[in-house]
Design an enzyme around this catalytic site. Structure first.
Site, PDB file in Angstrom:
ATOM      1  N   LYS A 111       0.823  -1.213   0.000  1.00 59.78           N
ATOM      2  CA  LYS A 111       0.000   0.000   0.000  1.00 59.78           C
ATOM      3  C   LYS A 111       0.858   1.265   0.000  1.00 59.78           C
ATOM      4  CE  LYS A 111      -4.310  -1.721   1.745  1.00 59.78           C
ATOM      5  NZ  LYS A 111      -5.264  -1.853   0.712  1.00 59.78           N
ATOM      6  N   LYS A 194      -5.153  -8.204  -7.566  1.00 63.96           N
ATOM      7  CA  LYS A 194      -6.334  -8.537  -6.758  1.00 63.96           C
ATOM      8  C   LYS A 194      -7.470  -7.555  -7.024  1.00 63.96           C
ATOM      9  CE  LYS A 194      -7.608  -8.410  -1.901  1.00 63.96           C
ATOM     10  NZ  LYS A 194      -7.254  -7.740  -0.668  1.00 63.96           N
ATOM     11  N   LYS A 197     -11.351  -3.045  -3.331  1.00 60.91           N
ATOM     12  CA  LYS A 197     -12.272  -1.908  -3.332  1.00 60.91           C
ATOM     13  C   LYS A 197     -11.560  -0.560  -3.319  1.00 60.91           C
ATOM     14  CE  LYS A 197     -13.620  -3.307   1.246  1.00 60.91           C
ATOM     15  NZ  LYS A 197     -12.394  -3.189   2.035  1.00 60.91           N
TER      16      LYS A 197
HETATM   17  N1  AQP Z   1     -10.161 -10.039  -4.357  1.00 64.46           N
HETATM   18  C1  AQP Z   1     -10.531 -10.718  -3.279  1.00 64.46           C
HETATM   19  N2  AQP Z   1     -10.669 -12.048  -3.339  1.00 64.46           N
HETATM   20  C2  AQP Z   1     -11.054 -12.780  -2.258  1.00 64.46           C
HETATM   21  N3  AQP Z   1     -11.335 -12.212  -1.067  1.00 64.46           N
HETATM   22  C3  AQP Z   1     -11.219 -10.883  -0.968  1.00 64.46           C
HETATM   23  N4  AQP Z   1     -11.425 -10.021   0.054  1.00 64.46           N
HETATM   24  C4  AQP Z   1     -11.185  -8.760  -0.361  1.00 64.46           C
HETATM   25  N5  AQP Z   1     -10.825  -8.757  -1.651  1.00 64.46           N
HETATM   26  C5  AQP Z   1     -10.824 -10.060  -2.059  1.00 64.46           C
HETATM   27  C6  AQP Z   1     -11.863 -10.442   1.375  1.00 64.46           C
HETATM   28  O1  AQP Z   1     -12.863  -9.536   1.822  1.00 64.46           O
HETATM   29  C7  AQP Z   1     -12.700  -9.290   3.201  1.00 64.46           C
HETATM   30  C8  AQP Z   1     -12.630  -7.801   3.394  1.00 64.46           C
HETATM   31  O2  AQP Z   1     -11.421  -7.406   3.781  1.00 64.46           O
HETATM   32  P1  AQP Z   1     -11.003  -5.947   4.114  1.00 64.46           P
HETATM   33  O3  AQP Z   1     -11.981  -4.946   3.706  1.00 64.46           O
HETATM   34  O4  AQP Z   1     -10.658  -5.890   5.542  1.00 64.46           O
HETATM   35  O5  AQP Z   1      -9.673  -5.780   3.341  1.00 64.46           O
HETATM   36  P2  AQP Z   1      -9.016  -6.315   2.080  1.00 64.46           P
HETATM   37  O6  AQP Z   1      -8.760  -7.755   2.102  1.00 64.46           O
HETATM   38  O7  AQP Z   1      -7.784  -5.467   1.922  1.00 64.46           O
HETATM   39  O8  AQP Z   1     -10.096  -5.993   0.975  1.00 64.46           O
HETATM   40  P3  AQP Z   1      -9.989  -5.002  -0.220  1.00 64.46           P
HETATM   41  O9  AQP Z   1     -11.298  -5.009  -0.925  1.00 64.46           O
HETATM   42  O10 AQP Z   1      -8.771  -5.290  -1.022  1.00 64.46           O
HETATM   43  O11 AQP Z   1      -9.854  -3.636   0.557  1.00 64.46           O
HETATM   44  P4  AQP Z   1      -8.805  -2.476   0.437  1.00 64.46           P
HETATM   45  O12 AQP Z   1      -8.784  -2.151  -1.003  1.00 64.46           O
HETATM   46  O13 AQP Z   1      -9.342  -1.405   1.289  1.00 64.46           O
HETATM   47  O14 AQP Z   1      -7.490  -2.986   0.959  1.00 64.46           O
HETATM   48  C9  AQP Z   1     -11.496 -10.073   3.659  1.00 64.46           C
HETATM   49  O15 AQP Z   1     -11.881 -11.297   4.221  1.00 64.46           O
HETATM   50  C10 AQP Z   1     -10.753 -10.286   2.375  1.00 64.46           C
HETATM   51  O16 AQP Z   1      -9.919 -11.405   2.378  1.00 64.46           O
END
Ligand code: AQP
Length: 326
Positions: A111, A194, A197
């Site tokens: 990040k 990946k 969001k």
């Molecule tokens: N691409 C993905 N495939 C499978 N699982 C995913 N998760 C997120 N993206 C994928 C799962 O969703 C949950 C939410 O996690 P989070 O919001 O705490 O953070 P994250 O994993 O970092 O999700 P994002 O969407 O990628 O958020 P940002 O962009 O803010 O960092 C978790 O269980 C995650 O594994």
């Protein structure tokens, strides 16, 4: 009995990755133990975010939790910032994590690699400390996470061992549980990245309209050749669509591969879109009903009360152990 804890950060609009990697499985945990599911809003502040977006995303996540089948009678659903013990426990536990360890965290490196030091807030660096506090505050034994959070759970386990070695059996050792199918859904426009969001290129959003979802899947980046088989390295686009299909259908990847082996790309994509929509359309309908009723606000209020009751017991145990008079 297992104590299960998970959460989602309201950093953006939820994606199909969040659905497959997290939301879809939450209701099953209710049969496996005592469940705490929270909206990780304090974590969302670790990178710049517009206040009105943060509020909207948080409300949406509450509604998505309920739409996914979480029953507030069985599961404690709450906002992290409603339970001040998260921040209090973090203030104590951060002293047992070391800078060298935090610097090694892949998420921090990913990040912040392109950011200037003067723009990197302390919160994003110390993220694993707050995450450890979230988990340990509820004596969680099982933490369902995506693949990229496993490193943070390992760090939490190191912290528990370090802390307990010094003060006795105070903290509960959690273990990570990674989703089997769909642990990493990739971007539809760049399947080597990946679906995230906070980096919404090639995302399917859970609130996207039917025609938009169909269009995104039909124009998903595919690979050279015309055969359909699973090979993440050489056929990342096709492999991603196969993963999405098998996750939505709840079947093994090998069955999906077998099913599509004589298909052309176009027909394959159409069936993937059908599988996604078959599940997402009723889910979207439930989400809208819950949002419009406003009932999620009561759920969050009651959830926070319940969460505080559990959290204060653990916090007191930790305070006593380290010698804080309270
Ligand atoms: N691409 C993905 N495939 C499978 N699982 C995913 N998760 C997120 N993206 C994928 C799962 O969703 C949950 C939410 O996690 P989070 O919001 O705490 O953070 P994250 O994993 O970092 O999700 P994002 O969407 O990628 O958020 P940002 O962009 O803010 O960092 C978790 O269980 C995650 O594994």
């Amino acid at each position: 009995m297992e104590r299960i804890l998970s959460g989602i950060k309201p950093t953006g609009k939820l994606t199909l990755g969040n659905y497959i990697g997290a939301l879809k499985h939450f209701k099953d945990f209710q049969e496996q133990g005592e469940v705490y599911i929270f909206i990780a809003d304090l974590h969302a502040l670790t990178l710049p975010i517009d206040p009105s977006e943060l509020r909207e995303n948080s409300k949406d996540i509450a509604c998505f939790y309920l739409a996914s089948g979480l029953d507030p009678k069985k599961t404690t659903i709450f906002l992290q910032s409603d339970v001040s013990m998260h921040a209090e426990l973090n203030a104590i536990l951060q002293n047992y994590l070391y800078i060298g360890e935090l610097k090694r965290m892949t998420q921090f490196k990913d990040k912040c690699s392109k950011m200037n030091d003067s723009a990197i807030g302390l919160g994003i660096f110390a993220y694993p400390s707050l995450m450890a506090s979230d988990i340990l505050l509820y004596d969680a034994t099982k933490v369902p996470v995506g693949e990229d959070q496993v490193q943070h759970i390992e760090l939490t386990r190191d912290l528990v061992n370090r802390f307990n070695h010094r003060y006795g059996e105070i903290l509960t050792l959690p273990k990570a549980e990674v989703t089997k199918v769909g642990k990493r859904i990739m971007s539809l426009t760049d399947p080597t990245k990946k679906m995230s969001k906070s980096d919404p290129k090639g995302d399917i959003f859970l609130k996207d309209e039917e025609s938009v979802i169909r269009k995104k899947i039909m124009s998903a980046k595919t690979d050279s050749g015309s055969e359909i088989y699973f090979d993440q390295e050489n056929k990342p686009g096709i492999s991603n669509l196969l993963t999405i299909y098998s996750a939505m259908k709840g079947i093994d990847l090998s069955l999906a591969v077998e099913h599509f082996k004589n298909y052309r790309y176009g027909d394959f994509k159409k069936e993937v879109a059908d599988a996604v929509l078959e599940e997402l359309l009723p889910f979207q309908k439930r989400y809208l009903e819950i949002k419009e009723s406003g009932m999620y606000l009561e759920v969050l209020k009651a959830g926070a009360e319940k969460a505080r009751t559990t959290a204060q017991v653990v916090l007191k145990r930790v305070k006593d152990a380290v010698g804080l008079l309270s």
